[in-house]
Design a protein around this motif. Structure first.
Motif, PDB file in Angstrom:
ATOM      1  N   ASP B   2       0.836  -1.192   0.000  1.00 32.16           N
ATOM      2  CA  ASP B   2       0.000   0.000   0.000  1.00 32.16           C
ATOM      3  C   ASP B   2       0.874   1.248   0.000  1.00 32.16           C
ATOM      4  O   ASP B   2       1.599   1.529   0.946  1.00 32.16           O
ATOM      5  CB  ASP B   2      -0.898  -0.018   1.250  1.00 32.16           C
ATOM      6  N   VAL B   3       0.833   1.962  -1.130  1.00 30.89           N
ATOM      7  CA  VAL B   3       1.671   3.145  -1.282  1.00 30.89           C
ATOM      8  C   VAL B   3       1.389   4.176  -0.183  1.00 30.89           C
ATOM      9  O   VAL B   3       2.280   4.820   0.338  1.00 30.89           O
ATOM     10  CB  VAL B   3       1.466   3.771  -2.686  1.00 30.89           C
ATOM     11  N   ALA B   4       0.126   4.237   0.182  1.00 35.81           N
ATOM     12  CA  ALA B   4      -0.268   5.236   1.187  1.00 35.81           C
ATOM     13  C   ALA B   4       0.452   5.023   2.519  1.00 35.81           C
ATOM     14  O   ALA B   4       0.682   5.960   3.262  1.00 35.81           O
ATOM     15  CB  ALA B   4      -1.777   5.189   1.413  1.00 35.81           C
ATOM     16  N   LEU B   5       0.817   3.781   2.780  1.00 35.50           N
ATOM     17  CA  LEU B   5       1.520   3.514   4.032  1.00 35.50           C
ATOM     18  C   LEU B   5       2.949   4.071   4.025  1.00 35.50           C
ATOM     19  O   LEU B   5       3.520   4.378   5.051  1.00 35.50           O
ATOM     20  CB  LEU B   5       1.597   2.004   4.290  1.00 35.50           C
ATOM     21  N   VAL B   6       3.517   4.154   2.823  1.00 36.46           N
ATOM     22  CA  VAL B   6       4.908   4.585   2.703  1.00 36.46           C
ATOM     23  C   VAL B   6       5.061   6.082   2.941  1.00 36.46           C
ATOM     24  O   VAL B   6       5.973   6.542   3.587  1.00 36.46           O
ATOM     25  CB  VAL B   6       5.474   4.216   1.323  1.00 36.46           C
ATOM     26  N   LYS B   7       4.123   6.845   2.378  1.00 38.26           N
ATOM     27  CA  LYS B   7       4.308   8.293   2.479  1.00 38.26           C
ATOM     28  C   LYS B   7       2.997   9.007   2.829  1.00 38.26           C
ATOM     29  O   LYS B   7       2.574   9.920   2.141  1.00 38.26           O
ATOM     30  CB  LYS B   7       4.873   8.856   1.180  1.00 38.26           C
ATOM     31  N   PRO B   8       2.323   8.560   3.886  1.00 38.62           N
ATOM     32  CA  PRO B   8       1.034   9.167   4.189  1.00 38.62           C
ATOM     33  C   PRO B   8       1.146  10.638   4.580  1.00 38.62           C
ATOM     34  O   PRO B   8       0.366  11.465   4.132  1.00 38.62           O
ATOM     35  CB  PRO B   8       0.517   8.327   5.363  1.00 38.62           C
ATOM     36  N   THR B  10       3.474  12.987   3.868  1.00 41.18           N
ATOM     37  CA  THR B  10       3.779  13.904   2.773  1.00 41.18           C
ATOM     38  C   THR B  10       2.594  14.021   1.819  1.00 41.18           C
ATOM     39  O   THR B  10       2.285  15.093   1.336  1.00 41.18           O
ATOM     40  CB  THR B  10       5.015  13.437   1.983  1.00 41.18           C
ATOM     41  N   GLU B  11       1.933  12.885   1.557  1.00 45.79           N
ATOM     42  CA  GLU B  11       0.820  12.953   0.614  1.00 45.79           C
ATOM     43  C   GLU B  11      -0.312  13.817   1.170  1.00 45.79           C
ATOM     44  O   GLU B  11      -0.903  14.620   0.454  1.00 45.79           O
ATOM     45  CB  GLU B  11       0.308  11.548   0.256  1.00 45.79           C
ATOM     46  N   ARG B  12      -0.555  13.681   2.452  1.00 51.07           N
ATOM     47  CA  ARG B  12      -1.600  14.508   3.072  1.00 51.07           C
ATOM     48  C   ARG B  12      -1.238  15.987   2.954  1.00 51.07           C
ATOM     49  O   ARG B  12      -2.037  16.818   2.564  1.00 51.07           O
ATOM     50  CB  ARG B  12      -1.793  14.097   4.537  1.00 51.07           C
ATOM     51  N   PHE B  42       0.813  13.607  -9.499  1.00 53.24           N
ATOM     52  CA  PHE B  42       1.889  14.025  -8.610  1.00 53.24           C
ATOM     53  C   PHE B  42       1.717  13.434  -7.206  1.00 53.24           C
ATOM     54  O   PHE B  42       2.660  12.913  -6.603  1.00 53.24           O
ATOM     55  CB  PHE B  42       1.962  15.553  -8.523  1.00 53.24           C
ATOM     56  N   ALA B  43       0.495  13.520  -6.712  1.00 52.21           N
ATOM     57  CA  ALA B  43       0.246  13.058  -5.338  1.00 52.21           C
ATOM     58  C   ALA B  43       0.515  11.558  -5.211  1.00 52.21           C
ATOM     59  O   ALA B  43       1.029  11.092  -4.204  1.00 52.21           O
ATOM     60  CB  ALA B  43      -1.185  13.379  -4.932  1.00 52.21           C
ATOM     61  N   ARG B  44       0.185  10.826  -6.279  1.00 55.87           N
ATOM     62  CA  ARG B  44       0.395   9.386  -6.259  1.00 55.87           C
ATOM     63  C   ARG B  44       1.889   9.052  -6.233  1.00 55.87           C
ATOM     64  O   ARG B  44       2.332   8.193  -5.497  1.00 55.87           O
ATOM     65  CB  ARG B  44      -0.267   8.774  -7.505  1.00 55.87           C
ATOM     66  N   ARG B  45       2.672   9.793  -7.026  1.00 55.11           N
ATOM     67  CA  ARG B  45       4.098   9.457  -7.135  1.00 55.11           C
ATOM     68  C   ARG B  45       4.970  10.228  -6.135  1.00 55.11           C
ATOM     69  O   ARG B  45       6.064   9.805  -5.793  1.00 55.11           O
ATOM     70  CB  ARG B  45       4.587   9.724  -8.563  1.00 55.11           C
ATOM     71  N   GLY B  46       4.498  11.390  -5.721  1.00 56.21           N
ATOM     72  CA  GLY B  46       5.266  12.177  -4.758  1.00 56.21           C
ATOM     73  C   GLY B  46       6.498  12.814  -5.388  1.00 56.21           C
ATOM     74  O   GLY B  46       6.723  12.712  -6.599  1.00 56.21           O
ATOM     75  N   LEU B  47       7.263  13.472  -4.551  1.00 57.68           N
ATOM     76  CA  LEU B  47       8.488  14.095  -5.051  1.00 57.68           C
ATOM     77  C   LEU B  47       9.425  13.015  -5.586  1.00 57.68           C
ATOM     78  O   LEU B  47       9.580  11.958  -4.973  1.00 57.68           O
ATOM     79  CB  LEU B  47       9.196  14.847  -3.922  1.00 57.68           C
ATOM     80  N   PRO B  48      10.062  13.269  -6.729  1.00 58.03           N
ATOM     81  CA  PRO B  48      10.994  12.277  -7.270  1.00 58.03           C
ATOM     82  C   PRO B  48      12.194  12.103  -6.345  1.00 58.03           C
ATOM     83  O   PRO B  48      12.619  13.054  -5.687  1.00 58.03           O
ATOM     84  CB  PRO B  48      11.416  12.861  -8.611  1.00 58.03           C
ATOM     85  N   TYR B  49      12.724  10.900  -6.300  1.00 59.78           N
ATOM     86  CA  TYR B  49      13.838  10.617  -5.405  1.00 59.78           C
ATOM     87  C   TYR B  49      14.816   9.679  -6.088  1.00 59.78           C
ATOM     88  O   TYR B  49      14.660   9.359  -7.273  1.00 59.78           O
ATOM     89  CB  TYR B  49      13.322  10.073  -4.074  1.00 59.78           C
ATOM     90  N   ARG B  50      15.841   9.260  -5.359  1.00 62.28           N
ATOM     91  CA  ARG B  50      16.991   8.625  -6.009  1.00 62.28           C
ATOM     92  C   ARG B  50      16.662   7.316  -6.704  1.00 62.28           C
ATOM     93  O   ARG B  50      17.396   6.887  -7.592  1.00 62.28           O
ATOM     94  CB  ARG B  50      18.131   8.427  -5.009  1.00 62.28           C
ATOM     95  N   ARG B  51      15.567   6.662  -6.332  1.00 57.20           N
ATOM     96  CA  ARG B  51      15.256   5.392  -6.997  1.00 57.20           C
ATOM     97  C   ARG B  51      14.513   5.584  -8.308  1.00 57.20           C
ATOM     98  O   ARG B  51      14.251   4.637  -9.035  1.00 57.20           O
ATOM     99  CB  ARG B  51      14.502   4.465  -6.039  1.00 57.20           C
ATOM    100  N   MET B 147       7.328  16.342 -11.798  1.00 53.48           N
ATOM    101  CA  MET B 147       7.417  17.769 -11.539  1.00 53.48           C
ATOM    102  C   MET B 147       6.675  18.579 -12.608  1.00 53.48           C
ATOM    103  O   MET B 147       6.219  19.685 -12.347  1.00 53.48           O
ATOM    104  CB  MET B 147       8.884  18.213 -11.416  1.00 53.48           C
ATOM    105  N   ILE B 148       6.570  18.012 -13.821  1.00 46.87           N
ATOM    106  CA  ILE B 148       5.743  18.665 -14.835  1.00 46.87           C
ATOM    107  C   ILE B 148       4.273  18.545 -14.417  1.00 46.87           C
ATOM    108  O   ILE B 148       3.496  19.497 -14.544  1.00 46.87           O
ATOM    109  CB  ILE B 148       5.966  18.055 -16.234  1.00 46.87           C
ATOM    110  N   SER B 149       3.905  17.396 -13.895  1.00 54.11           N
ATOM    111  CA  SER B 149       2.526  17.217 -13.427  1.00 54.11           C
ATOM    112  C   SER B 149       2.189  18.233 -12.346  1.00 54.11           C
ATOM    113  O   SER B 149       1.133  18.865 -12.360  1.00 54.11           O
ATOM    114  CB  SER B 149       2.331  15.804 -12.871  1.00 54.11           C
TER     115      SER B 149
END
Lengths: 249, 440
Positions: B2-8, B10-12, B42-51, B147-149
């Motif tokens: 569940d993606v929401a568990l990973v970054k709840p 920040t997404e909120r 954007f909200a689904r993917r969040g800020l881009p990161y090293r992976r 970031m375009i999104s």
């Protein structure tokens, strides 16, 4: 007071001693030649006087107009009137010769507390000097020494010498890589700069250059010391007998 | 998982950001729907990161941490302080178009453009024109990137420029982005369409008004270059030293057209400039150059994708980074040659100059070649200033800093010299000189 006094200078490069107590006194108006075989330390001496990094002075002194030269940065030495004409002038693409000349001249003038040249005055001066050395204007627009022949590079050194008006000129192997015509042009440029207020130290392996720039004093260097000094005839003597007699010393 | 568990958390926070900004975002109906879809992405993917491979060296979750709240519309005081920045940074005869905190400021901008140019504010178009027809202003993005999104979702304003067929502009168009507020974000989207045969110069500057700190500039620009048209494009990122600048250019180059581009980044604590350049017509050429001048703890990323989608096009990329202290420069250059794109010529050369032991340069060239009759090459070097050159200059009276400055100018000169116009090149050199002067 002598213009330049080198006293018992000892210099190391990476743990190896190159100069073992070299002494040399040069007065205003004099032209000295320093001759010697390869590896005798001639270029090291010129580099240490100009302040090139990488040399460790372990003993002795260099006084220029009575001031301790070794305490000064290379640019301070230039502003005080020390000029080294490089054996191998570097190429610097992307820095127009004219820009470089103006930046350098004004940096020296500023360091001496003199006013900077205005652009028209500067251009006029450079054009005059360049014309006297047969340096075409388009060479001045190119990157420093980029695409210059060996002779052009040396003429560019003489151009700078004429422009900066130093009181001590050190010419490091000015004849290397030059044919006889190019040598004559460069030597004529140097001779034109001889003056009672200026001294020159001409470093050379061959006597040939000294036919064109006639020295007042000739020194022979071997193994990091001056082993013999004399007048211009010493150079001719060396030409006849070679350096071997000094190698034993 | 569940993606929401990973970054709840920040997404909120991000959802609250969009909810709070909604009333200030122009456009309804399809525009509003496009924003919502982009925001969801954007909200689904969040800020881009090293992976995320494209962001591997620029992890925004670490470097940016979060998106700052939307800057307030500028008041009189903001406009007055922006006016001073315009005077300080805009030189020459350019036609000025000023965006203050992400909002077009007509009072600081020039009024009557040259014949053949139409200039409008994005906000006006989104609010007043035929909304259905204008939704594509926000959705025509050839590239997919989080970031375009985000930019699509949040863009408050921008400049929309149309240059008529065969119009040859004599003055550069200069979009000036000025931040006057601290710890807020501005989102802008501009578009430039060059009709067939048109010639224009576009300059984009990013600067701070006095006192603006720790802000974020999020920009994207969409450039259409028609057949036989030519665009000279210059970007100068001189943002405040603690600011962030995340910018995208999406460029489509028509047939027998030229695109000549230079990005110079000397400002911002964290910056990313991503250029997606696609050839859509044959016989065209693009020069895409970049310069990073960074010191302190600055992080600057230039990421370019050159998409040779059609045959007989050539591209040349020249990138230079000058790095001091603990600065970090990233250059990623991808050249794609599609199966039909025979006779492609793609070149990429990147060089970094390190002035300190702590500086870091990452270069990632990528060639994806699917055609067989092409010529592509890339090279990268990293090195220090040449001691023998430094000594030569110092022996002629230049101080260490002066000698370094001259050699640095020469080093970046190769990237800058592609700017053919003397006056414009001087503007670029002026930005480089400001960086050199600030080094002391």
């Amino acid at each position: 007071m002598p213009l330049l006094e080198v006293k018992d200078l000892q210099v190391r490069v990476e743990e190896r001693e190159i100069l073992h107590g070299l002494s040399l006194t040069v007065n205003k108006g004099e032209v000295h030649a320093i001759m010697g075989p390869n590896g005798s330390g001639k270029s090291t001496l010129s580099h240490v006087i100009a302040g090139k990094p990488g040399y460790e002075v372990t003993g002795g002194q260099i006084l220029f107009k009575g001031e301790d030269l070794l305490e000064m940065e290379p640019d301070e030495r230039a502003a005080k009137g020390v000029f080294l004409a490089f054996q191998y002038p570097v190429e610097i693409p992307g820095v127009a010769t004219m820009t470089f000349l103006r930046t350098a001249l004004n940096a020296q003038r500023k360091a001496r507390g003199e006013s900077e040249y205005s652009t028209p005055n500067f251009l006029k001066k450079v054009r005059e000097v360049a014309a006297s050395l047969n340096i075409p204007q388009d060479m001045l627009r190119r990157g420093i020494n980029v695409g210059f022949s060996g002779g052009e590079k040396k003429r560019n050194e003489v151009l700078q010498m004429a422009l900066f008006e130093p009181s001590l000129c050190i010419l490091d192997e000015m004849d290397s890589g030059l044919d006889i015509d190019a040598l004559r042009v460069a030597a004529d440029g140097v001779n034109a700069l001889r003056s009672p207020d200026r001294a020159m130290v001409v470093i050379t392996h061959y006597q040939r250059l000294l036919n064109y720039i006639v020295p007042d004093v000739v020194h022979v260097m071997s193994k990091g010391r001056v082993v013999k000094s004399g007048n211009k005839d010493l150079a001719l003597e060396l030409e006849a007998s070679g350096y071997a007699q000094f190698e034993e010393a | 998982m569940d993606v929401a568990l990973v970054k709840p958390a920040t997404e909120r926070a991000t959802r609250e950001l969009f909810a709070a900004a909604r009333d200030r975002l122009p456009g309804s109906g399809p525009v509003s729907e496009a924003r919502q879809a982009a925001f969801d992405d954007f909200a689904r993917r969040g800020l881009p990161y090293r992976r995320i491979e494209e962001w591997k060296y620029t992890d925004l979750r670490t470097l940016l941490r979060e998106i700052a709240p939307l800057a307030a519309a500028p008041d009189q005081a903001a406009l007055a302080s922006a006016a001073k920045a315009v005077t300080a940074y805009v030189a020459g005869d350019a036609y000025k178009l000023v965006l203050v905190d992400g909002v077009f400021a007509p009072q600081l901008s020039d009024q009557t453009p040259e014949t053949g140019v139409e200039v409008r504010a994005l906000r006006d178009i989104l609010e007043n024109n035929d909304v259905a027809a204008r939704a594509d202003l926000l959705t025509t993005t050839a590239a997919s990137d989080t970031m375009i999104s985000l930019n699509t979702a949040m863009a408050t304003d921008g400049i929309v420029i149309d240059v008529a067929e065969n119009a040859k502009l004599t003055r550069p168009l200069h979009i000036v982005h000025i931040a006057t507020q601290s710890s807020t974000a501005a989102f802008t989207r501009s578009l430039l369409r060059l009709a067939n045969g048109a010639q224009a110069t576009l300059v984009e500057s990013f600067v701070a008004a006095e006192g603006a700190a720790a802000y974020q500039a999020h920009d994207s620009v969409v450039l259409w270059i028609g057949d036989d048209a030519g665009l000279q494009h210059v970007r100068l990122v001189e943002d405040a030293r603690d600011a962030a600048n995340i910018s995208t250019a999406i460029v489509t180059v028509g047939a027998k057209a030229t695109f000549n581009s230079l990005n110079l980044t000397s400002g911002a604590a964290v910056s990313r400039y991503q250029g997606f350049i696609k050839f859509s017509g044959e016989g065209s050429h693009a020069d895409v150059n970049g310069v990073n001048l960074l010191n302190g703890r600055q992080h600057g990323d230039t990421t370019l994708v050159l998409d040779h989608a059609v045959p007989h096009c050539s591209s040349n990329e020249v990138f230079r980074a000058v790095l001091d202290d603990q600065a970090h420069s990233v250059f990623q250059g991808k050249i794609i040659v599609r199966p039909d794109a025979q006779k492609t010529d793609g070149r990429m050369m990147t060089r970094a100059l390190l002035l300190s032991d702590g500086a870091e340069a990452d270069n990632k060239p990528e060639l994806e070649i699917f055609a067989d009759d092409v010529s592509c090459g890339h090279g990268a070097t990293i090195g220090a200033l040449d001691e023998s050159l430094l000594f030569y200059l110092r022996a002629r009276g230049l101080s260490e800093k002066e000698a370094q400055a001259l050699l640095i100018q020469a080093f970046v000169g190769e990237a800058i010299e592609s700017v053919a116009d003397d006056g414009l090149r001087d503007v670029v050199i002026g930005a480089a000189e400001r960086w050199l002067a600030a080094r002391g």
